[in-house]
Design a protein around this motif. Structure first.
Motif, mmCIF file in Angstrom:
data_model
loop_
_atom_site.group_PDB
_atom_site.id
_atom_site.type_symbol
_atom_site.label_atom_id
_atom_site.label_comp_id
_atom_site.label_asym_id
_atom_site.label_seq_id
_atom_site.Cartn_x
_atom_site.Cartn_y
_atom_site.Cartn_z
ATOM 1 N N THR A 207 5.012 22.987 -10.177
ATOM 2 C CA THR A 207 5.934 22.341 -9.246
ATOM 3 C C THR A 207 7.246 23.116 -9.167
ATOM 4 N N GLU A 208 7.760 23.549 -10.322
ATOM 5 C CA GLU A 208 8.998 24.327 -10.326
ATOM 6 C C GLU A 208 8.822 25.647 -9.581
ATOM 7 N N ASP B 177 6.934 13.927 -9.115
ATOM 8 C CA ASP B 177 5.886 14.463 -9.984
ATOM 9 C C ASP B 177 6.124 14.145 -11.455
ATOM 10 N N ARG B 178 7.365 13.945 -11.853
ATOM 11 C CA ARG B 178 7.675 13.719 -13.270
ATOM 12 C C ARG B 178 7.752 12.232 -13.637
ATOM 13 N N PHE B 179 7.475 11.367 -12.687
ATOM 14 C CA PHE B 179 7.488 9.930 -12.978
ATOM 15 C C PHE B 179 6.306 9.565 -13.866
ATOM 16 N N ARG B 180 6.603 8.810 -14.933
ATOM 17 C CA ARG B 180 5.541 8.339 -15.819
ATOM 18 C C ARG B 180 5.427 6.830 -15.710
ATOM 19 N N PRO B 181 4.312 6.321 -15.222
ATOM 20 C CA PRO B 181 4.152 4.869 -15.101
ATOM 21 C C PRO B 181 4.262 4.176 -16.456
ATOM 22 N N ASP B 182 4.866 2.997 -16.433
ATOM 23 C CA ASP B 182 4.957 2.153 -17.619
ATOM 24 C C ASP B 182 3.731 1.240 -17.606
ATOM 25 N N ILE B 183 2.712 1.637 -18.336
ATOM 26 C CA ILE B 183 1.432 0.929 -18.284
ATOM 27 C C ILE B 183 1.583 -0.519 -18.755
ATOM 28 N N GLU C 67 1.539 13.248 -12.482
ATOM 29 C CA GLU C 67 1.064 14.334 -13.333
ATOM 30 C C GLU C 67 1.372 14.101 -14.808
ATOM 31 N N GLU C 68 2.303 13.214 -15.104
ATOM 32 C CA GLU C 68 2.598 12.871 -16.493
ATOM 33 C C GLU C 68 1.401 12.229 -17.185
ATOM 34 N N MET C 69 0.421 11.768 -16.419
ATOM 35 C CA MET C 69 -0.747 11.126 -17.005
ATOM 36 C C MET C 69 -1.775 12.141 -17.505
ATOM 37 N N PHE D 57 0.871 -1.178 0.000
ATOM 38 C CA PHE D 57 0.000 0.000 0.000
ATOM 39 C C PHE D 57 0.906 1.226 0.000
ATOM 40 N N GLY D 58 0.883 1.957 -1.096
ATOM 41 C CA GLY D 58 1.672 3.183 -1.173
ATOM 42 C C GLY D 58 0.754 4.370 -1.322
ATOM 43 N N SER D 59 1.054 5.442 -0.611
ATOM 44 C CA SER D 59 0.218 6.636 -0.691
ATOM 45 C C SER D 59 1.039 7.834 -1.136
ATOM 46 N N SER D 60 0.442 8.662 -1.974
ATOM 47 C CA SER D 60 1.074 9.880 -2.483
ATOM 48 C C SER D 60 2.399 9.529 -3.167
ATOM 49 N N GLY D 61 3.498 10.164 -2.756
ATOM 50 C CA GLY D 61 4.781 9.808 -3.352
ATOM 51 C C GLY D 61 5.148 8.365 -3.122
ATOM 52 N N GLY D 62 4.654 7.774 -2.035
ATOM 53 C CA GLY D 62 4.882 6.364 -1.779
ATOM 54 C C GLY D 62 4.158 5.477 -2.776
ATOM 55 N N ALA D 63 3.029 5.947 -3.305
ATOM 56 C CA ALA D 63 2.337 5.199 -4.351
ATOM 57 C C ALA D 63 3.162 5.188 -5.626
ATOM 58 N N VAL D 64 3.853 6.303 -5.891
ATOM 59 C CA VAL D 64 4.743 6.363 -7.056
ATOM 60 C C VAL D 64 5.909 5.398 -6.858
ATOM 61 N N THR D 65 6.473 5.377 -5.646
ATOM 62 C CA THR D 65 7.523 4.411 -5.330
ATOM 63 C C THR D 65 7.039 2.984 -5.585
#
Length: 273
Positions: A141-142, A201-207, A128-130, A97-105
């Motif tokens: 973000t910047e 924020d710039r991580f793009r999941p590999d669907i 946000e890349e989605m 179970f990952g939440s927020s940035g932990g969900a990205v991890t």
């Protein structure tokens, strides 16, 4: 009921990872970023009645010290840390179970090490890349980061919550960030703004990799998060994966704000109900 907590430190590349283990049974990993193990302690205690619960301080935060304090934290590095921890604890495949940035991890972990995760609950990942307006959101973000590094702490947090679509009660911002705070909290805050927020924020999941992982994939959204940035990113991710979002109690931090109300829903989702 008193919960026994076993704490340890794992040497990982360029860092020493603090982790905690509670309970016995199938492994459940609770992952945050920048939230540390302390923030998950109440719900970890509750879930430890049914699971062997693992929590950590992510690299660069609190007790997880870096060899180079100026090294950036990326989802890929944090996922590698988790993979090494699961191997160290002989704890995979696990539910995560990952939440927020932990969900990205956690998303990065499934992509890189699908054999170590049988169930992923990505709770409100800020991917946000989605979104179609990703460029505008990255610029926001910047702006937040630059404002913080200029020394305007309250201004940075105000922009962060505004861009995230989160409305705070009057006076809450000053109460949370305008008072004197302990040095560790300030150090963690600075590390997050300076070295973690951008990469997350710039991580793009590999669907394709997520679909091929074999893991049960769940995208969680807080019932009170409607219209917020992480509601939008989570729905976009779920749509790309071809699944319906799963609703959890509360908002972005529901598991920490009301662990007693959140834990039964988490148990039910993990059991497939």
């Amino acid at each position: 009921m008193t919960t026994t907590v076993t704490a340890g430190v794992l040497e990982v590349p360029d860092a020493r990872l603090h982790y905690e283990v509670r309970g016995a049974g199938p492994t459940l990993v609770l992952v945050g970023a920048p939230m540390d193990a302390t923030a998950f302690a109440p719900i970890a205690d509750l879930m430890s009645r049914d699971f062997r619960v693992v929590t950590t301080d992510p690299r660069g935060i609190r007790r997880s010290r870096l060899t180079d304090p100026d090294q950036d934290s990326t989802p890929e590095l944090r996922a590698d840390d988790l993979s090494r921890l699961l191997t160290h604890l002989d704890a995979g495949p696990a539910a995560v179970f990952g939440s927020s940035g932990g969900a990205v991890t956690a998303l990065a972990l499934v992509q890189a090490h699908p054999e170590q995760v049988h169930t992923l609950i990505a709770h409100e990942p800020p991917v946000e890349e989605m979104l179609e307006d990703r460029d505008r959101r990255h610029a926001n973000t910047e702006d937040v980061i630059a404002t913080y590094l200029s020394g305007d702490v309250l201004g940075a947090w105000q922009k962060f919550f505004t861009y995230a679509g989160i409305e705070l009660p009057e006076g809450a911002l000053e109460y949370m960030f305008g008072r004197e705070r302990d040095a560790q909290s300030v150090a963690d805050e600075r590390y997050w703004f300076a070295h973690e927020l951008r990469g997350t924020d710039r991580f793009r999941p590999d669907i394709a990799a997520l679909r091929a992982s074999g893991a049960r994939l769940i995208v969680g959204i807080g019932a009170e998060s409607t219209g917020q940035s992480c509601d939008l990113t989570s729905r976009a991710l779920a749509a790309e994966l071809g699944i319906e979002p799963t609703i959890f109690p509360g908002d972005h931090t529901g598991f920490a704000d009301d662990p007693d109300g959140f834990a039964p829903r988490l148990r039910a989702v993990l059991s497939g109900e």
